[in-house]
Design a protein around this motif. Structure first.
Motif, PDB file in Angstrom:
ATOM      1  N   THR A 181       0.863  -1.175   0.000  1.00  0.00           N
ATOM      2  CA  THR A 181       0.000   0.000   0.000  1.00  0.00           C
ATOM      3  C   THR A 181       0.897   1.221   0.000  1.00  0.00           C
ATOM      4  O   THR A 181       1.717   1.393   0.912  1.00  0.00           O
ATOM      5  CB  THR A 181      -0.909   0.029   1.234  1.00  0.00           C
ATOM      6  OG1 THR A 181      -1.742  -1.126   1.245  1.00  0.00           O
ATOM      7  CG2 THR A 181      -1.797   1.269   1.231  1.00  0.00           C
ATOM      8  N   CYS A 230      -6.405   7.079   1.497  1.00  0.00           N
ATOM      9  CA  CYS A 230      -6.477   6.676   0.093  1.00  0.00           C
ATOM     10  C   CYS A 230      -7.865   6.877  -0.486  1.00  0.00           C
ATOM     11  O   CYS A 230      -8.035   6.886  -1.701  1.00  0.00           O
ATOM     12  CB  CYS A 230      -6.042   5.223  -0.051  1.00  0.00           C
ATOM     13  SG  CYS A 230      -6.923   4.084   1.032  1.00  0.00           S
ATOM     14  N   GLU A 238      -3.265  12.912  -7.933  1.00  0.00           N
ATOM     15  CA  GLU A 238      -3.552  12.791  -6.507  1.00  0.00           C
ATOM     16  C   GLU A 238      -2.669  13.746  -5.716  1.00  0.00           C
ATOM     17  O   GLU A 238      -1.451  13.799  -5.920  1.00  0.00           O
ATOM     18  CB  GLU A 238      -3.322  11.363  -6.024  1.00  0.00           C
ATOM     19  CG  GLU A 238      -3.679  11.174  -4.551  1.00  0.00           C
ATOM     20  CD  GLU A 238      -3.426   9.754  -4.057  1.00  0.00           C
ATOM     21  OE1 GLU A 238      -4.073   9.354  -3.078  1.00  0.00           O
ATOM     22  OE2 GLU A 238      -2.581   9.050  -4.655  1.00  0.00           O
ATOM     23  N   SER A 249      -5.631   2.808  -9.318  1.00  0.00           N
ATOM     24  CA  SER A 249      -5.896   2.681  -7.876  1.00  0.00           C
ATOM     25  C   SER A 249      -5.310   1.381  -7.335  1.00  0.00           C
ATOM     26  O   SER A 249      -4.781   1.335  -6.229  1.00  0.00           O
ATOM     27  CB  SER A 249      -7.395   2.753  -7.590  1.00  0.00           C
ATOM     28  OG  SER A 249      -8.093   1.712  -8.253  1.00  0.00           O
TER      29      SER A 249
END
Length: 500
Positions: A220, A282, A370, A449
Motif C-alpha cells: 500500500t 487513500c 492525486e 488505484s
C-alpha cells in the motif's frame, strides 16, 4: 550499517531507536525461517490459526496505550484517530478468526467418481491452499491497520501463510512494538517463530521482493513505489502475484438537485472527508464535481470558507508535506485553475494547511493528479452532458460517490452507468473516507488505484494468498480434513449441491 531514527512530524524532533536496517543476509535468514514454518502453520489447522489471530488481538489490546502513544510520537496523528485504529485492527483480527472457523473461504468442492453423460469420471476434490511466505509493506498513513498487524498481514496469516513485513520508515518504533506483540502471540501458542517476521530499510524491502522463497507481495503506497516494486517482481525468474494499492482520485459528484437541497450539509461533510487524518487517506475525495449556477456557487463558497478556517495539521513526514505543497502549487499554476483556498506556509516543515482549487471541465486533464494531504479540486460542470464527458476522463479509483435527490432517479442511473467502470466501491449520498471491515467489503479498483481485482479489506482479502489445488482419486487419509466424506465443519459443494 544504517542506524534508524524516529521522527516526530509535529515537533521535528528525532529520537534514536536502537534499531538498524536489516542486511541482505538477515533478510535471507528471516525469509528462510518463514519458509521453514509454513508447513507447521498450515498443520495448525483452521482452529489453530483462529486462536492465533485472537491471541494477536488480545496482545494488541493489552498494549493499547503504548501503541497509541508510540504512534502519536511518530505520525502526528491525534489520539482519537489512533485509538480508533487499534480498535479497527483488533476487530479485523477477530473477524478473520471467525471467517477461518467458518471455512467458506476454502471454496471446498467434491465431485464423486461415477458415470456422467461424457462417460466414467474420476473422483475430484478441490479447495484453496496457502501460497507460502508473503511479503507485506507497511503503509505510511495507517501505522497499525495497514502496517505490521494490518489487513495484509492478517489476511495472509488467516490463509495459512507466514508473513515478513517491511516496516515503514515513518513509524519504525510502532512497527517494532507491534511486531513484538504479534510474535509474543505466536510463541504463546507454540507456533514457529517464522510465522511473523519484520525487516527494516529500503534495501531490505527490495531484497524481500526478489527472495525466491517469497510467494506473494502486498503493498500500500504511492504509484511510483508500487511501480518500482512491481518491476522487481517482474524481473524474478519465478513470477509471483503483486497486490498493490496505489493512487486514487475518488471522484465525488454533486447533482444540481443535491446542491440546491442540501448544499451546506454536503460542504460540511466534504470538509470532514478532505481534512480527516490531514487528508492522508487513500479514499479522500480528490475531485469534486459541482454544477454551475447559484446553488453550486453557494456550495463552493461554503466549502472554501470552512476549509479556510480549518487548522493546519502535521503530515506523516516532511517528505509527504513537501510533495503535498509541490503538487498543490503546480496544479494551482495550470491555466484555468484558481485557488479558492491557498494552503498557507507553515513554520514547521511537516505541517500543512488545507487547500482548495477550482477548475472547469475543459482543463480537467491538467488537474487529475492525486494530492496526498488536506486538499481537493472542485470541477464545475455546465450540464449532464458536460458532466458525463468529464467523468469519462477520470482514471480508475477506489471509490466514486454520488450525491443526488430522489427526483433525479434517471440522472442518477445514468451516472451510475458512467462511474461503475471507474471504481471498486460506489457511495450514495455519503463520503468515501472510512472503509468498513466486513464480509461484503471491497477495497480495490481499476488501475491506477490498484493493479489487481482483489480487495485488501474484508474477509475476501484472503483470496490473494490462496491457490486452488485438486486431489484426483486420492486416498482419504491423504485428503485435507475439509475434503473428506462426512466432514461438517465447513461449507462444501458436493456433486454440484451446496452444503452450508
Amino acid at each position: 550499517m544504517t542506524v534508524l531514527s524516529s521522527h516526530n512530524p509535529a515537533t521535528g524532533e528525532a529520537t534514536p531507536t536502537g534499531l538498524r536496517a536489516t542486511t541482505t543476509e538477515e533478510v535471507d535468514r528471516i525469509v528462510t525461517e518463514a519458509h521453514a514454518g509454513a508447513r507447521a502453520l498450515a498443520a495448525s489447522g483452521r482452529e489453530g490459526r483462529a486462536r492465533l489471530l485472537e491471541a494477536m488481538a488480545e496482545r494488541l489490546e493489552e498494549s493499547r496505550t503504548r501503541l497509541v502513544e508510540t504512534a502519536m510520537a511518530e505520525t502526528g496523528l491525534p489520539r482519537p484517530r489512533l485509538e480508533g485504529e487499534v480498535g479497527r485492527t483488533t476487530f479485523q483480527l477477530r473477524l478473520f478468526a471467525e471467517a477461518v472457523r467458518e471455512g467458506s473461504f476454502l471454496e471446498a468442492a467434491i465431485d464423486h467418481a461415477g458415470q456422467t453423460s461424457l462417460g466414467p469420471a474420476p473422483d475430484v476434490r478441490r479447495m484453496l491452499v496457502p501460497l507460502g511466505p508473503v511479503a507485506v509493506f507497511g503503509a505510511s498513513n495507517f501505522p497499525l491497520a495497514f502496517s505490521v498487524p494490518g489487513g495484509d498481514t492478517v489476511s495472509a496469516v488467516a490463509a495459512g501463510c507466514p508473513v515478513v513485513v517491511k516496516a515503514h520508515e515513518s513509524h519504525v518504533l510502532t512497527s517494532q512494538l507491534a511486531f513484538e506483540l504479534l510474535r509474543a502471540a505466536v510463541e504463546e501458542l507454540g507456533l514457529p517463530p517464522g510465522t511473523v517476521g519484520l525487516v527494516h530499510g529500503r534495501q531490505a524491502g527490495a531484497d524481500l521482493v526478489v527472495h525466491p522463497l517469497i510467494k506473494a507481495v502486498g503493498f500500500t503506497g504511492s504509484p511510483a513505489g508500487g511501480r518500482a516494486l512491481l518491476d522487481l517482481v517482474d524481473a524474478r525468474p519465478e513470477p509471483i502475484p503483486f497486490y498493490g494499492e496505489l493512487g486514487s482520485l475518488n471522484p465525488l459528484v454533486i447533482t444540481s438537485g443535491a446542491a440546491a437541497a442540501r448544499g451546506a450539509a454536503v460542504a460540511e461533510g466534504l470538509v470532514a472527508s478532505i481534512t480527516g487524518s490531514a487528508g492522508q487517506l487513500c479514499t479522500k475525495p480528490g475531485l469534486v464535481f459541482v454544477p454551475s449556477g447559484e446553488a453550486g456557487d453557494e456550495l463552493v463558497e461554503k466549502l472554501a470558507a470552512i476549509l479556510a478556517e480549518s487548522a493546519a495539521q502535521p503530515l506523516l513526514n516532511g517528505g509527504i508535506a513537501s510533495s503535498y505543497r509541490e503538487i498543490l502549487g503546480r496544479l494551482a499554476a495550470e491555466p484555468g485553475v484558481t485557488a479558492a483556498v491557498t494552503a498557507a506556509e507553515q513554520s514547521e516543515p511537516a505541517w500543512a494547511a488545507a487547500g482548495l482549487l477550482v477548475a472547469g471541465t475543459a482543463g480537467l486533464s491538467q488537474v487529475m493528479e492525486e494530492c496526498f494531504g488536506p486538499a481537493a479540486v472542485v470541477v464545475r460542470y455546465a450540464d449532464e452532458t458536460d458532466l458525463v464527458a468529464a467523468l469519462s476522463q477520470v482514471p480508475g479509483s477506489l471509490t466514486a460517490s454520488l450525491h443526488s435527490e430522489p427526483g433525479e432517479s434517471e440522472l442518477t442511473r445514468r451516472l451510475v452507468e458512467v462511474v461503475t467502470p471507474l471504481a471498486g466501491r460506489l457511495v450514495f449520498n455519503g463520503f468515501p473516507t472510512g472503509v468498513r471491515v466486513s464480509w461484503a467489503q471491497h477495497h480495490g479498483g481499476p488501475w491506477p488505484s490498484t493493479n489487481t481485482l482483489h480487495t485488501s479489506v474484508g474477509v475476501t482479502a484472503m483470496r490473494r494468498f490462496l491457490r486452488p489445488l485438486v486431489w484426483q482419486d486420492a486416498p482419504e487419509e491423504l485428503l485435507p480434513e475439509e475434503l473428506r466424506d462426512g466432514h461438517t465443519g465447513a461449507p462444501r459443494r458436493i456433486d454440484g449441491v451446496l452444503h452450508p
